[in-house]
Design an enzyme around this catalytic site. Structure first.
Site, PDB file in Angstrom:
ATOM      1  N   LYS A  17       0.864  -1.183   0.000  1.00 19.63           N
ATOM      2  CA  LYS A  17       0.000   0.000   0.000  1.00 19.63           C
ATOM      3  C   LYS A  17       0.902   1.234   0.000  1.00 19.63           C
ATOM      4  CE  LYS A  17      -3.986  -2.157   2.188  1.00 19.63           C
ATOM      5  NZ  LYS A  17      -5.016  -2.083   3.250  1.00 19.63           N
ATOM      6  N   SER A  20       2.503  -5.933   3.814  1.00 22.82           N
ATOM      7  CA  SER A  20       1.864  -6.834   4.773  1.00 22.82           C
ATOM      8  C   SER A  20       1.935  -8.260   4.231  1.00 22.82           C
ATOM      9  CB  SER A  20       0.403  -6.449   5.001  1.00 22.82           C
ATOM     10  OG  SER A  20       0.298  -5.144   5.532  1.00 22.82           O
ATOM     11  N   ALA A  21       2.449  -9.173   5.048  1.00 19.75           N
ATOM     12  CA  ALA A  21       2.606 -10.561   4.608  1.00 19.75           C
ATOM     13  C   ALA A  21       1.249 -11.192   4.344  1.00 19.75           C
ATOM     14  CB  ALA A  21       3.358 -11.362   5.665  1.00 19.75           C
ATOM     15  N   PHE A  22       1.181 -11.965   3.261  1.00 20.90           N
ATOM     16  CA  PHE A  22      -0.043 -12.698   2.945  1.00 20.90           C
ATOM     17  C   PHE A  22      -0.214 -13.862   3.911  1.00 20.90           C
ATOM     18  CE2 PHE A  22      -0.704 -10.236  -0.686  1.00 20.90           C
ATOM     19  CZ  PHE A  22      -1.859 -10.641  -1.349  1.00 20.90           C
ATOM     20  N   LEU A  23      -1.468 -14.170   4.201  1.00 24.22           N
ATOM     21  CA  LEU A  23      -1.803 -15.366   4.960  1.00 24.22           C
ATOM     22  C   LEU A  23      -1.793 -16.567   4.019  1.00 24.22           C
ATOM     23  CD1 LEU A  23      -4.754 -13.911   7.057  1.00 24.22           C
ATOM     24  CD2 LEU A  23      -2.394 -14.271   7.798  1.00 24.22           C
ATOM     25  N   ASP A  26     -13.790   1.707  10.172  1.00 19.27           N
ATOM     26  CA  ASP A  26     -14.179   0.985   8.957  1.00 19.27           C
ATOM     27  C   ASP A  26     -14.112  -0.527   9.130  1.00 19.27           C
ATOM     28  OD1 ASP A  26     -14.998   0.946   6.258  1.00 19.27           O
ATOM     29  OD2 ASP A  26     -12.948   0.611   5.590  1.00 19.27           O
ATOM     30  N   GLU A  70     -12.690 -11.564   9.816  1.00 16.24           N
ATOM     31  CA  GLU A  70     -12.368 -12.880   9.268  1.00 16.24           C
ATOM     32  C   GLU A  70     -11.766 -13.766  10.351  1.00 16.24           C
ATOM     33  OE1 GLU A  70     -10.414 -13.278   5.468  1.00 16.24           O
ATOM     34  OE2 GLU A  70     -10.863 -11.184   4.967  1.00 16.24           O
ATOM     35  N   ASP A  93      -6.747  -5.105   7.339  1.00 15.85           N
ATOM     36  CA  ASP A  93      -7.139  -3.840   6.712  1.00 15.85           C
ATOM     37  C   ASP A  93      -7.264  -2.716   7.745  1.00 15.85           C
ATOM     38  OD1 ASP A  93      -7.236  -4.995   4.185  1.00 15.85           O
ATOM     39  OD2 ASP A  93      -9.314  -5.610   4.429  1.00 15.85           O
TER      40      ASP A  93
END
Length: 407
Positions: free
Chosen positions: A103, A207-210, A276, A281, A296
């Site tokens: 981002k 940010s690391a992906f899951l 927001d 999840e 997020d």
């Protein structure tokens, strides 16, 4: 056509040789460390290596995120929680099959979100993603994926490695000779909303992906305290102070830790100022009592001069909190472990330090006291036995939490 010729001249179209998966890769070790207690252990060498790798590893490809692809009709939208496309974000891939969400910087640290902005049109801030990871770790939640700041060369690390011709086509050179690009989507997709390097370097968060949804399925669930995403609408919780009584009658909030985890998330969001949080999840593997992922967080840390009390509605309306969470908050309110001081020291580890301005750091102390005041009112009304939930077999003393904080 111009971009295609440019890539051919540099021999950028030749396929890369396949890379073997190394078991010791930090990305894989991070995924293997996910447990019922959180995304990573309290002292995780794998996370430290992962942060370093995201900061230093060369990118081998760049592409739009699934959100933007869904808006363009280029992927299956069934797995997308909320395609927005309003704010540009890219998926950067690294060696060892690692990938991270990038981002870019949209707003300078010293700028506050204008008072007239609704939360659903607010900027997404790269430094808010970084700060949220550090705050989540300090609170001992460990529910935000590892996030680090990085200066990206948008020409060498995005344009020259992407195979997406749509992404290639939105790069241009500004009148100030800076390399810029913008989102290809239905909203705000104009050169006026582009992000630009200086002339090539651009700040951003990674940010690391899951793990993929195929390996680790996740549920996306609307928050019971979801806000109205219209200019004049109100949700029931905003007008009914007894709304929590209704929530408590609904499964799984009636007989699991889910409500306590919602309160944890509300406390976290109140500290950051993030309004927001429309969905949350969680991994299906851990069942109804699993932890909620705090994803997020880029709309946090927008206004240090304003405390949005409505974010605390789950706490103030339900009057329940985990004992471990309360002990942690009480510890971070003590002068020798003041939250702003711990955050300041933690954020100094990031390459983009200072990540937050001093007013944002001091706002954390003020908001922490407001949380403790809200808990105090609940205890005065209903009693500690009703409000403070024992979420561990053995009550831990503040001294034990102090030792954890030091580690």
């Amino acid at each position: 056509r111009r971009h295609k010729l440019y890539r051919e001249e540099l021999n950028l179209t030749s396929p890369a040789a396949p890379l073997p998966l190394r078991p010791e890769a930090s990305w894989l070790q991070f995924h293997l460390g996910i447990s019922r207690d959180g995304l990573y252990p309290r002292s995780s060498a794998a996370v430290s290596r992962l942060l370093r790798d995201m900061q230093e590893s060369p990118t081998i490809s760049a592409d739009y995120s699934q959100d933007e692809k869904a808006l363009l009709g280029a992927c299956d939208c069934s797995q997308i929680v909320k395609p927005s496309g309003v704010h540009l974000k890219l998926v950067l891939r690294f060696q060892d099959f690692g990938k991270a969400m990038f981002k870019p910087m949209r707003q300078k640290r010293e700028e506050e979100t204008p008072e007239d902005f609704f939360y659903f049109v607010d900027f997404q801030r790269h430094n808010a993603e970084i700060a949220a990871f550090h705050l989540d770790r300090i609170l001992d939640f460990r529910r935000v994926p590892p996030t680090v700041g990085r200066l990206i060369n948008v020409t060498k690390e995005i344009l020259e490695v992407t195979k997406n011709e749509v992404l290639q086509s939105v790069f241009f050179v500004s009148p100030a000779s800076n390399v810029c690009f913008f989102a290809k989507c239905p909203y705000m997709c104009k050169t006026e909303y582009a992000v630009c390097g200086n002339p090539h370097l651009l700040e951003g968060s990674l940010s690391a992906f899951l793990p993929s949804l195929n390996l680790a399925p996740r549920l996306s669930i609307p928050s019971p305290w979801i806000r109205s995403y219209s200019f004049d609408g109100k949700e029931e919780w905003e007008v009914n102070p007894l709304y929590c009584n209704t929530v408590r009658e609904i499964y799984p909030y009636s007989n699991s830790n889910r409500l306590l985890n919602i309160v944890d998330m509300a406390i976290f969001d109140f500290l950051t100022g993030n309004m927001d949080r429309h969905h949350y999840e969680m991994f299906t593997k851990f069942g109804d009592d699993g932890f909620l992922l705090h994803l997020d967080n880029a709309r946090g840390f927008g206004r240090h001069s304003h405390d949005e009390i409505s974010i605390l509605a789950p706490l103030s309306q339900c009057c329940i909190i985990k004992r471990t969470t309360l002990l942690r908050l009480q510890l971070l309110a003590e002068p020798e472990y003041r939250l702003s001081d711990v955050m300041r020291e933690s954020l100094l580890q990031d390459p983009l330090a200072p990540v937050l301005t001093e007013p944002h750091l001091l706002a954390l102390d003020r908001r922490l006291q407001l949380i403790l005041d809200a808990v105090g009112k609940c205890i005065a009304t209903f009693g500690e036995a009703t409000v403070v939930a024992n979420d561990t077999a053995q009550r831990q003393s503040p001294a034990a939490h102090r030792a954890k904080l030091d580690t």
